[in-house]
Design a protein around this motif. Sequence first.
Motif, PDB file in Angstrom:
ATOM      1  N   VAL A   1      34.087  20.534  87.283  1.00 31.98           N
ATOM      2  CA  VAL A   1      33.814  20.049  88.633  1.00 31.98           C
ATOM      3  C   VAL A   1      32.310  20.082  88.882  1.00 31.98           C
ATOM      4  O   VAL A   1      31.641  21.082  88.617  1.00 31.98           O
ATOM      5  N   ARG A   2      31.806  18.978  89.429  1.00 35.51           N
ATOM      6  CA  ARG A   2      30.394  18.922  89.827  1.00 35.51           C
ATOM      7  C   ARG A   2      30.324  18.404  91.264  1.00 35.51           C
ATOM      8  O   ARG A   2      30.817  17.320  91.558  1.00 35.51           O
ATOM      9  N   GLY A   3      29.725  19.203  92.140  1.00 35.62           N
ATOM     10  CA  GLY A   3      29.581  18.798  93.532  1.00 35.62           C
ATOM     11  C   GLY A   3      30.690  19.346  94.410  1.00 35.62           C
ATOM     12  O   GLY A   3      31.411  20.284  94.039  1.00 35.62           O
ATOM     13  N   ALA A   4      30.826  18.771  95.587  1.00 32.07           N
ATOM     14  CA  ALA A   4      31.829  19.199  96.561  1.00 32.07           C
ATOM     15  C   ALA A   4      32.524  17.978  97.136  1.00 32.07           C
ATOM     16  O   ALA A   4      31.946  16.891  97.236  1.00 32.07           O
ATOM     17  N   GLY A   5      33.776  18.160  97.527  1.00 30.18           N
ATOM     18  CA  GLY A   5      34.558  17.066  98.082  1.00 30.18           C
ATOM     19  C   GLY A   5      34.225  16.800  99.544  1.00 30.18           C
ATOM     20  O   GLY A   5      33.569  17.598 100.220  1.00 30.18           O
ATOM     21  N   ILE A   6      34.703  15.658 100.040  1.00 26.27           N
ATOM     22  CA  ILE A   6      34.529  15.292 101.443  1.00 26.27           C
ATOM     23  C   ILE A   6      35.823  14.662 101.965  1.00 26.27           C
ATOM     24  O   ILE A   6      36.579  14.076 101.205  1.00 26.27           O
ATOM     25  N   VAL A   7      36.058  14.812 103.246  1.00 26.10           N
ATOM     26  CA  VAL A   7      37.059  14.014 103.957  1.00 26.10           C
ATOM     27  C   VAL A   7      36.294  13.040 104.830  1.00 26.10           C
ATOM     28  O   VAL A   7      35.361  13.423 105.540  1.00 26.10           O
ATOM     29  N   ALA A   8      36.646  11.754 104.775  1.00 23.57           N
ATOM     30  CA  ALA A   8      35.897  10.734 105.508  1.00 23.57           C
ATOM     31  C   ALA A   8      36.863   9.719 106.120  1.00 23.57           C
ATOM     32  O   ALA A   8      38.009   9.581 105.677  1.00 23.57           O
ATOM     33  N   LEU A   9      36.384   9.025 107.127  1.00 27.75           N
ATOM     34  CA  LEU A   9      37.165   7.965 107.763  1.00 27.75           C
ATOM     35  C   LEU A   9      36.923   6.640 107.060  1.00 27.75           C
ATOM     36  O   LEU A   9      35.853   6.406 106.492  1.00 27.75           O
ATOM     37  N   THR A  10      37.917   5.779 107.094  1.00 29.83           N
ATOM     38  CA  THR A  10      37.858   4.482 106.431  1.00 29.83           C
ATOM     39  C   THR A  10      37.558   3.375 107.445  1.00 29.83           C
ATOM     40  O   THR A  10      37.648   3.593 108.657  1.00 29.83           O
ATOM     41  N   PRO A  11      37.253   2.176 106.965  1.00 34.57           N
ATOM     42  CA  PRO A  11      37.063   1.059 107.905  1.00 34.57           C
ATOM     43  C   PRO A  11      38.268   0.817 108.810  1.00 34.57           C
ATOM     44  O   PRO A  11      38.124   0.296 109.917  1.00 34.57           O
ATOM     45  N   HIS A  12      39.453   1.189 108.344  1.00 35.66           N
ATOM     46  CA  HIS A  12      40.649   1.033 109.180  1.00 35.66           C
ATOM     47  C   HIS A  12      40.505   1.819 110.480  1.00 35.66           C
ATOM     48  O   HIS A  12      40.979   1.376 111.541  1.00 35.66           O
ATOM     49  N   ALA A  13      39.850   2.970 110.418  1.00 29.96           N
ATOM     50  CA  ALA A  13      39.684   3.789 111.619  1.00 29.96           C
ATOM     51  C   ALA A  13      38.748   3.127 112.627  1.00 29.96           C
ATOM     52  O   ALA A  13      38.892   3.320 113.837  1.00 29.96           O
ATOM     53  N   ARG A  14      37.780   2.362 112.141  1.00 25.91           N
ATOM     54  CA  ARG A  14      36.896   1.642 113.064  1.00 25.91           C
ATOM     55  C   ARG A  14      37.676   0.590 113.848  1.00 25.91           C
ATOM     56  O   ARG A  14      37.449   0.387 115.044  1.00 25.91           O
ATOM     57  N   ALA A  15      38.593  -0.071 113.179  1.00 29.56           N
ATOM     58  CA  ALA A  15      39.319  -1.170 113.800  1.00 29.56           C
ATOM     59  C   ALA A  15      40.520  -0.704 114.616  1.00 29.56           C
ATOM     60  O   ALA A  15      40.882  -1.339 115.611  1.00 29.56           O
ATOM     61  N   HIS A  16      41.141   0.416 114.208  1.00 28.32           N
ATOM     62  CA  HIS A  16      42.406   0.809 114.817  1.00 28.32           C
ATOM     63  C   HIS A  16      42.370   2.181 115.476  1.00 28.32           C
ATOM     64  O   HIS A  16      43.415   2.654 115.960  1.00 28.32           O
ATOM     65  N   GLY A  17      41.226   2.819 115.504  1.00 31.09           N
ATOM     66  CA  GLY A  17      41.137   4.129 116.141  1.00 31.09           C
ATOM     67  C   GLY A  17      41.167   5.256 115.128  1.00 31.09           C
ATOM     68  O   GLY A  17      41.752   5.141 114.047  1.00 31.09           O
ATOM     69  N   ARG A  18      40.549   6.349 115.510  1.00 22.99           N
ATOM     70  CA  ARG A  18      40.473   7.507 114.630  1.00 22.99           C
ATOM     71  C   ARG A  18      41.852   8.123 114.461  1.00 22.99           C
ATOM     72  O   ARG A  18      42.656   8.158 115.386  1.00 22.99           O
ATOM     73  N   PRO A  19      42.152   8.638 113.266  1.00 22.65           N
ATOM     74  CA  PRO A  19      43.451   9.267 113.052  1.00 22.65           C
ATOM     75  C   PRO A  19      43.554  10.580 113.827  1.00 22.65           C
ATOM     76  O   PRO A  19      42.541  11.226 114.118  1.00 22.65           O
ATOM     77  N   CYS A  20      44.772  10.945 114.161  1.00 23.14           N
ATOM     78  CA  CYS A  20      44.989  12.224 114.822  1.00 23.14           C
ATOM     79  C   CYS A  20      44.680  13.356 113.845  1.00 23.14           C
ATOM     80  O   CYS A  20      44.957  13.258 112.651  1.00 23.14           O
ATOM     81  N   THR A  21      44.080  14.392 114.367  1.00 29.72           N
ATOM     82  CA  THR A  21      43.821  15.569 113.536  1.00 29.72           C
ATOM     83  C   THR A  21      44.908  16.607 113.768  1.00 29.72           C
ATOM     84  O   THR A  21      45.730  16.481 114.666  1.00 29.72           O
TER      85      THR A  21
END
Length: 439
Positions: free
Chosen positions: A414-434
């Motif tokens: 493993v090199r580096g660290a992971g991320i959770v990110a939003l996709t273009p779908h979230a821009r068009a349809h709203g942020r997902p519920c957390t």
Amino acid sequence: MKDAIKALAADPYQREAARVRLAVEGRSVVRPLIAELLDETSPVPWQEIERLLVKWIPEHAYDEVLAALASASDKVSRRRLSRTFTSFGAVDRYIEALNHPSASVRESAAMGIQSACSVAYGRKPNPDVDYDLVIDALIPLLADPDEDVAQRVRWLLTMLGDGVLEPLRHVRRHGPGKLRAHALSVLAAAGGEEALSAADRAAVERLVRIKLLDDRAQPLDTCFTSWIAVPGGDQQGIAELLGLFDARPATFELGLSVGSHDSHDGAEYGRVYVTPEVDGWTLVLGPWCNPVDPERAEDVLRVVTELSRHHGRAQAYYFGEQGGGSGWLVAENGETVRRCKGSWAKDDARFSLGEPLPQERAACIEEGITPVGDAPADGEEADEEWTDLAPYLAPDLARRLGVSPFDLGPDTTVRGAGIVALTPHARAHGRPCTGAYAI
């Protein structure tokens, strides 16, 4: 009395007469009815006994059912008695029972409250219930010594509406200390990140950063797993090309938890987990990556082809391990090499692009079947063999072509660290519920 109880298994006329006779007996018939309920050889339907106890003589039956549940010594008896106990709908009595010494009674009382009070899935609040009183009675059980009781209460609190948020915030601010961690999890599950205070959000982010210092790879199996695979470790470049935004650091455990949530509660296209470099590859995990989802297939084809233009190769996969089928897409140097879906569905063929891969043919040979694409004398049989193999093939092809998310583990480089990110779908349809996720 025994004859009347047995008549509950007779024709409708006799059953009705038996109900009336037994109801007149009142308290004296409750224990014989409970004994019949627990008799696994009884021909009397349990629904008939439960109906009599709960609907006809509840004022006599409740305490006896509670006592029987508290003393039940086997799982079958506890299950039958709990089912009856939770059917009384007596919320005030259930609140009292939350303090009972028996864990079985406490858990069943919480289940009874859930049945009577839940507002989940669009249900309306029960107008006869003081929800503030219910919530205040439940919160102390977040730290119940019996884990089944505590877990039931955690689930239940998320089903009671926004009224749980402020009492849980109060616990976060003022204690008691033994409830604070549990209150944070329920707050996140009930109201998402927006329900947390600024201090709590900062604390969660700090915990993620601490966990990342010793983060270890683990299998990314979400039961319905979709992912994109790109060689190398250019996480930022991949994220930019995919149009991802609002990236946050994430451990493998957090990425898996988010991916599992987004895959199980309906396909959530607005969020993905991007791994660090794992054995020379970067993986993007989430339903948004499914190359054979009718809603996503063409866009995934586009982005994977574009990724291959920049990185030489790129792939996308789907695998449903509970008989959900497989899908794979392979692109090289900006050109689509192969797309295939295997799921026994009639429309699988419409996703097919390109010729079978050498790796597909090799998998057929190892299984002892005619390689896909060949035309033996008995072509129909060969097609059936491929149809049976293809739905299970995605993890194996990912392994042959690069790295499979199911194979990650302590020995993964493993090199580096992971991320959770939003996709273009979230821009068009709203942020997902957390919600509440493992870190």
